[in-house]
Scaffold this active site. Structure first.
Site, short mmCIF file in Angstrom:
data_model
loop_
_atom_site.label_atom_id
_atom_site.label_comp_id
_atom_site.label_asym_id
_atom_site.label_seq_id
_atom_site.Cartn_x
_atom_site.Cartn_y
_atom_site.Cartn_z
N ARG A 18 0.81 -1.22 0.00
CA ARG A 18 0.00 0.00 0.00
C ARG A 18 0.85 1.28 0.00
O ARG A 18 0.32 2.38 -0.20
CB ARG A 18 -0.96 0.00 1.20
CG ARG A 18 -2.18 -0.89 0.98
CD ARG A 18 -3.09 -0.86 2.18
NE ARG A 18 -2.61 -1.73 3.24
CZ ARG A 18 -3.18 -1.84 4.44
NH1 ARG A 18 -4.24 -1.10 4.73
NH2 ARG A 18 -2.68 -2.64 5.35
N GLN A 78 12.39 -14.42 6.76
CA GLN A 78 11.14 -15.19 6.78
C GLN A 78 10.81 -15.51 5.32
O GLN A 78 10.34 -14.65 4.58
CB GLN A 78 10.01 -14.39 7.43
CG GLN A 78 8.72 -15.19 7.54
CD GLN A 78 7.55 -14.34 8.04
OE1 GLN A 78 7.61 -13.11 8.00
NE2 GLN A 78 6.50 -15.00 8.50
N ASN A 173 -5.28 -4.26 21.60
CA ASN A 173 -3.94 -4.80 21.42
C ASN A 173 -3.09 -3.90 20.53
O ASN A 173 -3.48 -3.58 19.40
CB ASN A 173 -4.06 -6.20 20.79
CG ASN A 173 -2.70 -6.83 20.52
OD1 ASN A 173 -1.74 -6.57 21.23
ND2 ASN A 173 -2.63 -7.66 19.49
N SER A 391 32.03 43.57 -2.87
CA SER A 391 30.85 42.99 -3.49
C SER A 391 31.13 42.51 -4.90
O SER A 391 31.95 43.07 -5.63
CB SER A 391 29.72 44.03 -3.52
OG SER A 391 29.36 44.39 -2.21
#
Length: 453
Positions: A18, A78, A173, A391
Site C-alpha cells: 500500500r 522469513q 492490542n 561585493s
C-alpha cells in the site's frame, strides 16, 4: 532490570504494497531516519542488548540499511509469510541463546515509546510469562480486544470473533509483546494454524500461557505506540506526531520556536538553550546548534555545526560541512558548504561559499562567489583574518587572501593575495562622453526600422 538480558525481535518482513513503492516499507523515513531504525532506537533505550531483525521483501536492501542503524543486529529471513508467530520463530536461533526477556515489535511502528517497553520488561522481572502492551481508544473498531479477568489477561480477541459484549471493550492490542525467555520457544511451538487464514498468530500464546497457569498481564500505553504505517498518508501522520513531540521537547529545554508548527527537525538535531528559531525553518540530518543562536525564517540547514551566538538567515542554506564559529553570521540568500566561517566573520547576503575557510572578523561582500569546481575537481579558498572581500567578487580556487587583505568590488581573483594587500581583478573603466545618447538614438532607429519591415 539492568542485569536482565534482553533480545528484541523486530518484525520487518512485510511487503508494504500500500506504500506504492519499490522501497521496503520499513525503510521509509520519519524525521530523516528509516521507521524501523526508530524502533531499534526505542529497543536500545529500553535496555535491549541484542537485536534480531526478521526480514523478507527487499532482504538485501534491508541488510545494507541495517548495517547503518543497527550494525550489531542479526538478520533472519522469513521465506514465507505464514503469520506473526511464524515470523518470530524465524529468529529461533537467537531466541534459543537463552535471554531473560524477549521483546517483539513491528518495524512499521516508529512512534513506540521506550518507556512502554521498559514497563513491559518490568512485569517480566516481577514474574509474568507474557506481557501484552495495550492502549485505550473510544473507537476500538478494527482492533483486537484485550480480554481480562481478575486483573489477568486471558485472551486477545480479534474483532470479527468478539461477542457483542466484547466489542464494547476499549482496551485494545497494540501488537507489542514481551515474553519471558525461559517460556518463549515452548509457547511459540504450540501455536497452531487452525484459523481462516491458516496462519500462525503470535497473539495465540496468550491463551496458551493462561491455560498452563502462567502469569499473563497487559500494560497500558498511548495509542501512538500502536500506530502502524501502511501508506503515505499514515506516514505523514506519524511524521506530524514525531515533529510535535520534538518541538515540545525543544521548547521545554529552552529553545524559542516562534511558530512551532512550521519548524521541522531531524532525528538527530541538537539545539542549545536560548536559541531562537523563526518560522519555516527545516533542519536536515546532522545539525548541531550551540546556545544563543538565531535562525531566521525560511532557512534550510543540513549537516552543519553552528556555534554559540551565531546569526543565520533569513533564506540561508547551510549544506553539509558548514562550520560556523562563535558569533559568525550567514545572512539572507547565502549558501555555505564544506566551509569554516570563523569567529565574528560575516557573510551577509547573496553569496556562495564552498570548500573554504573565512578567517575571524572577515567581511564577505554581497554577490561574492568562491569558484571551487572546475568541472572535475574541488579546490580550496582560504580567506585570512580581518580580510575584506568587495561585493560581486569571484575567488577562483585554489587561492588565498592574506590576513587583512582587501579585494576591490567586482574583481575576479585568480592569484593569491598577500597580507594587507589590495587586489584589483577587473578591466579599467573607460568613459566616453555623449556615447550613451548616440547609442540610444541608434537603437531607437533600428527598432523603428524593424517594425516597418
Amino acid at each position: 532490570m539492568s542485569q536482565r538480558s534482553c533480545l528484541s525481535i523486530i518484525l520487518a518482513a512485510g511487503e508494504g504494497t500500500r506504500m506504492k513503492s519499490a522501497v521496503p516499507k520499513v525503510l521509509h523515513t520519519i524525521a530523516g531516519l528509516p521507521m524501523v531504525a526508530h524502533v531499534v532506537k526505542a529497543a536500545e533505550a529500553a535496555g535491549s542488548g541484542e537485536l534480531a531483525l526478521v526480514i523478507g521483501h527487499g532482504a538485501d536492501e534491508m541488510r545494507k540499511a541495517a548495517l547503518k542503524f543497527a550494525p550489531k543486529a542479526e538478520a533472519f529471513v522469513q521465506e514465507k509469510r505464514l503469520g506473526t508467530a511464524h515470523a518470530v520463530l524465524a529468529a529461533r536461533a537467537a531466541i534459543s541463546k537463552g535471554y531473560d526477556d524477549i521483546l517483539v515489535m513491528f518495524g512499521d511502528t516508529p512512534l513506540i515509546d521506550p518507556e512502554a517497553l521498559a514497563a513491559a520488561r518490568l512485569k517480566l522481572a516481577e514474574g509474568a510469562a507474557v506481557v501484552v502492551v495495550g492502549f485505550r481508544t473510544e473507537n476500538p473498531s478494527g482492533y483486537g480486544r484485550l480480554i481480562e479477568k481478575a486483573g489477568k489477561l486471558v485472551a486477545i480477541r480479534e474483532e470479527k470473533d468478539c461477542s457483542d459484549e466484547e466489542k464494547k471493550i476499549t482496551f485494545c492490542n497494540s501488537g507489542l509483546m514481551a515474553v519471558a525467555g525461559r517460556h518463549a520457544l515452548k509457547l511459540l511451538d504450540q501455536v497452531g494454524s487452525k484459523n481462516a487464514k491458516g496462519e500462525y498468530y503470535l497473539t495465540d500464546i496468550v491463551e496458551i500461557a493462561a491455560a498452563q497457569g502462567l502469569d499473563v498481564v497487559a500494560t497500558e500505553a498511548s495509542f501512538e505506540n500502536a500506530l502502524g504505517i501502511n501508506n503515505r498518508a499514515e506516514l505523514a501522520q506519524a511524521e506530524g506526531i514525531w515533529q510535535q513531540r520534538r518541538r515540545r521537547e525543544a521548547m521545554l529545554s529552552g529553545v524559542t520556536l516562534i511558530a512551532p508548527e512550521t519548524v521541522f527537525f531531524s532525528h538527530d538535531t541538537e539545539i542549545g538553550a536560548d536559541t531562537v528559531v523563526e518560522p519555516n525553518v527545516w533542519f536536515g540530518p546532522g545539525v548541531k546548534i550551540a546556545t544563543g543562536a538565531k535562525i531566521h525564517a525560511f532557512s534550510h540547514i543540513e549537516g552543519a555545526t553552528i556555534a554559540s551566538n551565531c546569526d543565520v538567515g533569513p533564506f540561508a542554506r547551510l549544506r553539509p560541512g558548514a562550520d560556523l564559529r562563535t558569533k559568525a553570521k550567514v545572512g539572507n540568500f547565502c549558501e555555505v558548504k564544506q566551509a569554516i566561517v570563523e569567529e565574528g566573520a560575516k557573510v551577509n547576503h547573496l553569496t556562495y561559499i564552498g570548500d573554504a575557510r573565512i578567517g575571524a572578523g572577515a567581511n564577505i561582500g554581497a554577490g561574492t562567489i568562491t569558484c571551487n569546481y572546475d568541472g572535475y575537481s574541488k579546490f580550496f579558498t582560504d580567506i585570512g583574518e580581518g580580510a575584506f572581500i568587495g561585493s560581486n567578487s569571484s575567488l577562483v580556487a585554489p587561492v588565498s587572501i592574506g590576513k587583512g587583505g582587501y579585494i576591490a568590488s567586482g574583481s575576479v581573483i585568480t592569484e593569491s593575495v598577500p597580507d594587507d594587500a589590495l587586489a584589483f581583478g577587473r578591466a579599467r573603466q573607460r568613459t566616453l562622453p555623449g556615447k550613451g545618447k548616440e547609442l540610444r538614438e541608434r537603437f531607437s532607429q533600428a527598432a523603428a526600422a524593424r517594425k516597418k519591415g
